[in-house]
Design a protein around this motif. Structure first.
Motif, PDB file in Angstrom:
ATOM      1  N   GLY A  93      49.478  28.000  44.350  1.00 40.77           N
ATOM      2  CA  GLY A  93      50.684  28.393  45.307  1.00 40.77           C
ATOM      3  C   GLY A  93      50.668  29.978  45.244  1.00 40.77           C
ATOM      4  O   GLY A  93      51.763  30.456  45.849  1.00 40.77           O
ATOM      5  N   ALA A  94      49.834  30.760  45.065  1.00 43.99           N
ATOM      6  CA  ALA A  94      49.865  32.198  45.084  1.00 43.99           C
ATOM      7  C   ALA A  94      49.918  32.754  46.413  1.00 43.99           C
ATOM      8  O   ALA A  94      49.430  32.074  47.429  1.00 43.99           O
ATOM      9  CB  ALA A  94      48.569  32.963  44.230  1.00 43.99           C
ATOM     10  N   MET A  95      50.264  33.998  46.411  1.00 44.02           N
ATOM     11  CA  MET A  95      50.421  34.719  47.940  1.00 44.02           C
ATOM     12  C   MET A  95      49.351  35.542  47.805  1.00 44.02           C
ATOM     13  O   MET A  95      49.571  36.550  46.587  1.00 44.02           O
ATOM     14  CB  MET A  95      51.764  35.299  48.209  1.00 44.02           C
ATOM     15  N   VAL A  96      48.064  35.674  48.477  1.00 49.96           N
ATOM     16  CA  VAL A  96      47.042  36.263  48.326  1.00 49.96           C
ATOM     17  C   VAL A  96      46.728  37.365  49.530  1.00 49.96           C
ATOM     18  O   VAL A  96      46.973  36.998  50.502  1.00 49.96           O
ATOM     19  CB  VAL A  96      45.771  35.655  47.794  1.00 49.96           C
ATOM     20  N   ASP A 168      51.122  38.181  45.378  1.00 56.25           N
ATOM     21  CA  ASP A 168      50.761  37.990  43.746  1.00 56.25           C
ATOM     22  C   ASP A 168      49.522  38.771  43.360  1.00 56.25           C
ATOM     23  O   ASP A 168      49.566  39.386  42.245  1.00 56.25           O
ATOM     24  CB  ASP A 168      50.556  36.668  43.492  1.00 56.25           C
ATOM     25  N   VAL A 169      48.304  38.602  44.273  1.00 57.06           N
ATOM     26  CA  VAL A 169      47.293  39.322  43.963  1.00 57.06           C
ATOM     27  C   VAL A 169      46.674  39.730  45.089  1.00 57.06           C
ATOM     28  O   VAL A 169      46.758  39.118  46.238  1.00 57.06           O
ATOM     29  CB  VAL A 169      46.380  38.209  43.159  1.00 57.06           C
ATOM     30  N   ARG A 199      50.762  46.582  47.845  1.00 65.73           N
ATOM     31  CA  ARG A 199      51.554  45.500  48.199  1.00 65.73           C
ATOM     32  C   ARG A 199      51.462  44.285  47.297  1.00 65.73           C
ATOM     33  O   ARG A 199      52.256  43.423  47.537  1.00 65.73           O
ATOM     34  CB  ARG A 199      51.369  45.163  49.698  1.00 65.73           C
ATOM     35  N   ALA A 200      50.661  44.435  46.199  1.00 67.99           N
ATOM     36  CA  ALA A 200      50.248  43.444  45.379  1.00 67.99           C
ATOM     37  C   ALA A 200      50.327  43.644  43.909  1.00 67.99           C
ATOM     38  O   ALA A 200      50.735  45.022  43.621  1.00 67.99           O
ATOM     39  CB  ALA A 200      48.906  42.951  45.519  1.00 67.99           C
ATOM     40  N   ILE A 226      44.143  49.641  39.803  1.00 66.42           N
ATOM     41  CA  ILE A 226      43.328  48.307  39.611  1.00 66.42           C
ATOM     42  C   ILE A 226      43.511  47.535  38.380  1.00 66.42           C
ATOM     43  O   ILE A 226      43.022  48.304  37.412  1.00 66.42           O
ATOM     44  CB  ILE A 226      41.891  48.615  40.098  1.00 66.42           C
ATOM     45  N   GLY A 227      43.788  46.381  38.431  1.00 66.38           N
ATOM     46  CA  GLY A 227      44.064  45.907  37.167  1.00 66.38           C
ATOM     47  C   GLY A 227      42.628  45.104  36.455  1.00 66.38           C
ATOM     48  O   GLY A 227      42.565  45.214  35.355  1.00 66.38           O
TER      49      GLY A 227
END
Length: 253
Positions: A93-96, A168-169, A199-200, A226-227
């Protein structure tokens, strides 16, 4: 069977992305063709501004990168492994948000296979096309000016569109990675990538080893932003030290 000209050019571009310089004799021996054939190949790639000819060989042209269509045929196995690892990080269900590029298109294709009921915002037509194979994924396409060499939209309309969403990512690639961060060969593309990153909640950098220590004109993200770096090799030297110092998670595919 000797490689075709297209295959030789792809091999040369892949090699020059990973080594500081190429030698005519070594390339000819590896591909089983004459040195004259290799010299003609290098001359053609120089005319296309993809490399710079040197005495006895060639080096990568500063600030130059092959068009996305050419890059799709390079380092395919490595990009497929990176794509699998990146897809595994996406939650249901993520917003990517996904940036343009050859590696990100591989990731999008893998996402279409692995996931259902995601929302994806992109400016890349190749990303949107492969995601469309999965009807449960809702794709939002950014407007803007079409950049044919990248198959993507760029410009103020594009960045403004991404700015209206929170993801989300974010999944982005880069032309080059240095201790200073992620860079791109094109300023307008870099502006879009920078907005996507901003924006993430989390950013996944997907890049193979040929991007390490390559410098391009436009920096769009520092390592603080950057994660996770998903790659096929462990960066060394200043790049590796900086990634470790900033706590960037390294995923080896």
């Amino acid at each position: 069977m000797k490689p075709s000209k297209a295959a030789r050019h792809s091999h040369i571009l892949a090699e020059v992305g990973q080594t500081p310089s190429l030698r005519v004799a070594e390339l000819a021996a590896r591909m089983g063709v004459s040195t004259e054939t290799i010299r003609r190949d290098l001359d053609e790639l120089t005319e296309q501004r993809l490399i710079n000819r040197t005495y006895g060989g060639a080096v990568r042209s500063p600030g130059a990168e092959p068009a996305v269509g050419e890059r799709h045929g390079l380092l395919v196995a490595e990009r497929e492994r990176i794509a699998r690892a990146a897809s595994a990080r996406i939650k249901p269900g993520a917003m990517v948000m996904i940036g343009s590029g050859a590696t990100t298109t591989h990731v999008a294709r893998r996402i279409a296979i692995d996931h259902r009921r995601l929302t994806v915002v992109t400016h890349s037509f190749s990303v949107a096309t492969v995601l469309a194979l999965n009807p449960t994924i809702d794709v939002l396409m950014a407007p803007g000016r079409y950049l044919a060499s990248e198959g993507a939209m760029v410009g103020a309309l594009t960045t403004r569109f991404f700015g209206d969403f929170t993801a989300d990512v974010a999944i982005v690639g880069a032309s080059g990675l240095t201790a200073e961060g992620a860079t791109d060969a094109m300023v307008e593309e870099a502006a879009v990538y920078g907005t996507i990153v901003s924006r993430a909640a989390e950013t996944l950098m997907v890049a193979d080893r040929s991007k390490f220590d390559q410098v391009f004109p436009a920096r769009f993200a520092s390592w603080r932003e950057i994660g996770t770096l998903i790659s096929d090799a462990r960066p060394e030297g200043a790049l590796g030290e900086t990634i470790g110092r900033h706590g960037v998670e390294l995923v080896l595919a």
